[in-house]
Design a protein around this motif. Structure first.
Motif, PDB file in Angstrom:
ATOM      1  N   THR A 194      92.655  59.386  83.809  1.00 37.46           N
ATOM      2  CA  THR A 194      92.493  58.264  83.562  1.00 37.46           C
ATOM      3  C   THR A 194      90.943  58.179  82.842  1.00 37.46           C
ATOM      4  OG1 THR A 194      90.724  57.632  85.150  1.00 37.46           O
ATOM      5  CG2 THR A 194      93.399  56.577  84.921  1.00 37.46           C
ATOM      6  N   ASN A 212      91.632  56.928  79.269  1.00 36.28           N
ATOM      7  CA  ASN A 212      91.568  55.297  79.461  1.00 36.28           C
ATOM      8  C   ASN A 212      90.574  55.411  78.543  1.00 36.28           C
ATOM      9  OD1 ASN A 212      93.861  56.278  80.472  1.00 36.28           O
ATOM     10  ND2 ASN A 212      93.643  55.185  81.886  1.00 36.28           N
ATOM     11  N   ARG A 213      91.147  53.207  77.494  1.00 29.44           N
ATOM     12  CA  ARG A 213      89.601  52.279  77.179  1.00 29.44           C
ATOM     13  C   ARG A 213      88.474  52.294  78.440  1.00 29.44           C
ATOM     14  NH1 ARG A 213      89.664  48.214  73.734  1.00 29.44           N
ATOM     15  NH2 ARG A 213      92.412  48.146  74.735  1.00 29.44           N
ATOM     16  N   ARG A 214      89.299  51.788  79.508  1.00 28.38           N
ATOM     17  CA  ARG A 214      88.337  50.759  80.264  1.00 28.38           C
ATOM     18  C   ARG A 214      87.013  51.462  80.501  1.00 28.38           C
ATOM     19  NH1 ARG A 214      91.500  46.696  82.548  1.00 28.38           N
ATOM     20  NH2 ARG A 214      89.926  45.051  83.094  1.00 28.38           N
ATOM     21  N   TYR A 241      86.758  51.931  86.684  1.00 31.28           N
ATOM     22  CA  TYR A 241      88.386  52.415  87.338  1.00 31.28           C
ATOM     23  C   TYR A 241      87.916  52.258  88.533  1.00 31.28           C
ATOM     24  CZ  TYR A 241      91.703  55.370  88.701  1.00 31.28           C
ATOM     25  OH  TYR A 241      93.173  55.547  88.932  1.00 31.28           O
TER      26      TYR A 241
END
Ligand SMILES: NC(=O)c1ccc[n+]([C@@H]2O[C@H](COP(=O)([O-])OP(=O)(O)OC[C@H]3O[C@@H](n4cnc5c(N)ncnc54)[C@H](OP(=O)(O)O)[C@@H]3O)[C@@H](O)[C@H]2O)c1
Length: 248
Positions: A221, A224-226, A229
């Motif tokens: 991940t 990913n932008r977030r 996590y």
């Protein structure tokens, strides 16, 4: 200069797992921890198995002068990914701790994470690429004195620091990704240390994740932008319960 991945707490548990998984991806590594015997074993194994270069540095990250020394070293390296993973816990109520236990935890979790990040940031900005994984914890969402309040509070700092830093980087339009990894209970040496032994027996095994799965998901991940996590569905449920203050 060849790009490297620097992992603090690379001698055990989640940090060691990052070392194995990145070595499999043919990445050169620098591992940082105190246990030289373990680090030597890991270096030998990784270099034999995966034909990569694995260096190790012995540093006690609870000591401010050691953190500063390490920063000077890594400023001169070419760090592609920094993984601020070193950490420890205990179950001692704050009112019963001495100054040094508290100071050590703040140094390992907050000071080392912050200053090592600062040390790699200029090179990442200049290159316009880089990744930083800050290992926080679901405990960063705990608001209870039933567990160690300095542990929870320092992990909360790591979450805030990571989110705010990602925002600063975004405003500079730089291609640098920050991840605040928040594992739940994970099978490592974490709760086997002497300082933890006074607490309750270990929880049932279904509550735990394997370190390997935590790290696989974290790496997967990374694009990913977030920022935050939380690995696995059961940990996400735990997170929602924590947000509802269920654990009080
Ligand atoms: N296991 C869990 O349930 C869990 C859950 C959430 C978050 N976490 C977080 O995950 C991270 C890794 O923990 P783990 O579960 O993998 O535990 P672990 O197996 O005990 O590993 C901890 C690592 O941190 C290093 N470390 C601790 N104190 C240090 C110091 N003063 N200086 C340098 N290195 C130090 C240790 O190396 P040396 O002893 O060789 O120095 C070891 O490599 C920690 O930040 C922890 O808070 C763990």
């Amino acid at each position: 200069m060849k790009r490297k991945i620097l992992i603090t707490g690379g001698s055990s548990g989640i940090g060691k797992e990052y070392a194995y998984q990145f070595a499999k991806l043919k990445k050169d590594l620098i591992l940082v921890a105190r246990n030289e015997i373990e680090l030597k074993k890991i270096k030998k194994d990784l270099e034999n198995k995966y034909k990569i270069k694995c260096e190790y540095l012995i540093f006690d990250l609870s000591k401010l002068d050691k953190i500063n020394q390490l920063c000077k070293i890594i400023e001169k390296e070419n760090i592609e990914i920094l993984i601020n993973n070193a950490g420890f816990g205990n179950r001692i109520p704050f009112s019963k701790t001495n100054y040094s236990i508290t100071q050590n935890m703040i140094n390992v979790h907050i000071t080392a994470t912050t200053l090592l990040t600062r040390a790699v940031l200029d090179q990442m900005i200049k290159r316009n690429s880089g990744k930083i994984i800050n290992v926080a914890s679901l405990a960063g969402y705990l608001f209870t004195s039933k567990s160690n309040i300095i542990y929870n509070s320092t992990k909360r700092y790591i979450i805030h620091f990571s989110k705010n830093l990602q925002d600063e980087i975004k405003k500079q339009n730089k291609n640098i990704k920050i991840q605040a990894l928040c594992p739940g209970f994970t099978k490592t040496n974490f709760d086997k240390h002497a300082i933890f032994k006074t607490m309750l027996p270990r929880l049932p095994s279904f509550m735990y994740m394997e370190a390997k799965d935590v790290v696989l998901k974290s790496i997967k991940t990374l694009e990913n932008r977030r920022v935050v996590y939380i690995p696995s569905f059961k940990n996400k449920i735990l997170y929602f319960l924590l947000r509802l203050n269920f654990y009080r």
